[in-house]
Write a protein that holds these residues in place. Structure first.
Motif, mmCIF file in Angstrom:
data_model
loop_
_atom_site.group_PDB
_atom_site.id
_atom_site.type_symbol
_atom_site.label_atom_id
_atom_site.label_comp_id
_atom_site.label_asym_id
_atom_site.label_seq_id
_atom_site.Cartn_x
_atom_site.Cartn_y
_atom_site.Cartn_z
ATOM 1 N N VAL A 72 -7.068 9.521 -1.834
ATOM 2 C CA VAL A 72 -6.283 8.842 -2.539
ATOM 3 C C VAL A 72 -5.033 9.824 -2.857
ATOM 4 N N GLU A 83 -4.929 3.454 -2.776
ATOM 5 C CA GLU A 83 -6.048 3.161 -3.517
ATOM 6 C C GLU A 83 -7.361 3.070 -2.595
ATOM 7 N N GLN A 133 -0.333 -4.640 -4.186
ATOM 8 C CA GLN A 133 0.547 -3.347 -3.782
ATOM 9 C C GLN A 133 1.858 -3.619 -3.065
#
Length: 213
Positions: A72, A83, A133
């Motif tokens: 990450v 993530e 996202q």
């Protein structure tokens, strides 16, 4: 995707020497190997599935957390929003091992659309983060709902069928996938335990998604 002459060529060389240099378990080299191909492909966002347990490379939670953090931090530092989920691998995600059996399980999920299996749960967790996202869902909860709906109304199966065709496979694979699957000469049913929970060989109860970074 594997490294080749056009995509992350250095990774192929590094990968080949890890065995002889005793660096297979190096988190730095694992991170470089995983991310080099993805970043070279130009992706702008990632949701990574880091496995932990008796069937995973990282058998202990501390190791999995260290790898997830390295992945990450490195990907975000390279400008790719990333993530990671740390998920249980004390048992296979599906009760099948082998290409044909695993494809059959995928097709059962895509065409049955009941949303109860372990693999559907994992797909929803991973996909929901990616949808949020990308701005295609307000949050992970909405993302999970959208994925469940796409499976239930068979849109996911439809898209999978188009992918198969684009890759040179049969155009009617989704409708007739059983006819394209090889048949085993013998099939035996193994009864499940009458009571209690199925456990890993070391006695730990099996889990689901355990950590979100």
């Amino acid at each position: 995707m594997g490294a080749n002459a056009r995509v992350a060529p250095a990774d192929a060389r590094l990968y080949s020497v890890r065995d002889v240099t005793g660096t297979v378990e190096s988190i730095d080299l694992i991170t470089a190997s995983i991310l080099s191909k993805k970043l070279a492909g130009g992706v702008s966002g990632l949701v990574l599935d880091v496995k932990v347990g008796s069937g995973a490379f990282m058998s202990e939670m501390a190791e999995a957390e260290a790898l997830a953090k390295a992945l990450v931090d490195t990907a975000n530092g390279a400008g790719c929003a990333t993530e990671a989920l740390i998920t249980d691998m004390n048992e296979p995600v599906v009760p099948a091992v082998g290409n044909a059996l695993e494809v059959a399980m995928v097709m059962e999920v895509l065409t049955r659309g009941q949303g109860r299996s372990r693999v559907e749960h994992l797909v929803a967790e991973l996909g929901a983060g990616l949808l949020a996202q990308a701005g295609l869902a307000m949050d992970v909860t909405e993302g999970k709902a959208k994925i469940a709906t796409a499976i239930t109304d068979r849109r996911a199966a439809e898209v999978f069928g188009r992918m198969i065709k684009a890759l040179g496979g049969p155009a009617d694979f989704v409708e007739r996938w059983r006819t394209y699957q090889p048949e085993a000469p013998a099939i035996y049913e193994v009864p499940a335990p009458a009571a209690g929970v199925v456990q890993a060989m070391d006695g730990r109860a099996l889990g689901e998604v355990v950590v979100l970074l």
